[in-house]
Design a protein around this motif. Structure first.
Motif, PDB file in Angstrom:
ATOM      1  N   ILE A   7      21.653  75.174  -6.584  1.00  0.00           N
ATOM      2  CA  ILE A   7      22.333  74.263  -6.120  1.00  0.00           C
ATOM      3  C   ILE A   7      21.210  72.736  -6.128  1.00  0.00           C
ATOM      4  CG2 ILE A   7      23.789  73.180  -4.398  1.00  0.00           C
ATOM      5  CD1 ILE A   7      25.030  76.021  -3.895  1.00  0.00           C
ATOM      6  N   VAL A 123      25.678  72.770  -9.661  1.00  0.00           N
ATOM      7  CA  VAL A 123      26.096  71.649  -8.707  1.00  0.00           C
ATOM      8  C   VAL A 123      25.242  70.603  -8.267  1.00  0.00           C
ATOM      9  CG1 VAL A 123      26.376  71.769  -6.507  1.00  0.00           C
ATOM     10  CG2 VAL A 123      27.635  73.815  -8.076  1.00  0.00           C
ATOM     11  N   ILE A 200      31.908  72.807  -5.136  1.00  0.00           N
ATOM     12  CA  ILE A 200      31.359  74.556  -5.726  1.00  0.00           C
ATOM     13  C   ILE A 200      32.390  75.219  -6.422  1.00  0.00           C
ATOM     14  CG2 ILE A 200      29.610  75.996  -5.406  1.00  0.00           C
ATOM     15  CD1 ILE A 200      28.392  74.461  -3.494  1.00  0.00           C
ATOM     16  N   LYS A 203      33.652  74.200  -9.227  1.00  0.00           N
ATOM     17  CA  LYS A 203      32.860  74.570 -10.366  1.00  0.00           C
ATOM     18  C   LYS A 203      32.983  75.722 -11.205  1.00  0.00           C
ATOM     19  CE  LYS A 203      29.916  70.822 -11.184  1.00  0.00           C
ATOM     20  NZ  LYS A 203      29.707  70.047 -12.013  1.00  0.00           N
TER      21      LYS A 203
END
Length: 210
Positions: A7, A123, A200, A203
């Motif tokens: 991330i 991400v 997230i 995703k």
């Protein structure tokens, strides 16, 4: 979604990216790196010792990031000054990429994570807020720490740092084209976390915890 969850969180100061990064790291059980601390270490040590910033940047390690003074506004100002130096950024690049390449995945927050450090991260978040909202947050934070200041000064210092960060030639502050834009001007920390987590999960990533 297969592969490690990396991330990448970018944004200006006091937008809430650090708080969000720590919460996401805890939620997903991932190691977290505040990349801004690297520049704070370099800036402070160079200011204190007179050593070249690039030389300091070449020898940093994780234990160097524990100095309480790194969280002060003075450290932030020094960080912004050395962050414009291409050789400093180059010397810190491998450190950050190595951290991001852990098999477990990782959460990194800073100003060029999604654009330079981890451009392939699955991400990417760009966390921002209005100048007024950010200045108010920083002002309240400083007051809570007993720092005597006034809002116009906080706003002016923040504007100057934003200018340096966005206009520097090496890795200027900007959102990656595929980053999720999260404006926290009217959000508290819980709302920002919920919005980021929803993105997230869309995703394809889920926490492995309970």
């Amino acid at each position: 979604m297969t592969g490690p969850l990396v991330i990448a969180i970018d944004g200006p100061s006091a937008a809430g990216k650090g708080t969000l990064a720590r919460r996401l790291a805890t939620h997903f059980g991932l190691p977290h790196l505040d990349t801004g601390l690297l520049y704070r270490v370099v800036g402070l040590r160079s200011h204190r010792t007179g050593r070249p910033p690039a030389e300091i940047a070449a020898g940093l390690d994780v234990p160097d990031l524990t100095d309480p003074e790194l969280r002060t506004d003075a450290a932030g100002q020094q960080a912004s000054k050395v962050a414009i130096l291409p050789d400093v950024r180059a010397n810190l690049l491998n450190f950050q990429r190595k951290f991001a390449s852990q098999a477990s995945g990782a959460v990194l927050d800073g100003r060029d994570v999604g654009t330079v450090i981890c451009p392939e991260a699955p991400v990417k978040l760009f966390v921002t807020a209005s100048s007024e909202a950010r200045a108010e947050r920083r002002y309240q934070e400083l007051r809570e720490r007993g720092v005597d200041t006034i809002k116009p000064r906080v706003l002016a210092e923040m504007a100057e740092r934003d200018r340096r960060d966005s206009e520097r030639a090496a890795a200027p502050l900007r959102a990656a084209p595929d980053a999720f834009l999260l404006d926290t001007s009217d959000m508290d920390a819980d709302a920002a976390f919920a919005a980021a987590l929803a993105f997230i999960e869309r995703k394809g990533f889920r926490s492995s915890g309970p």
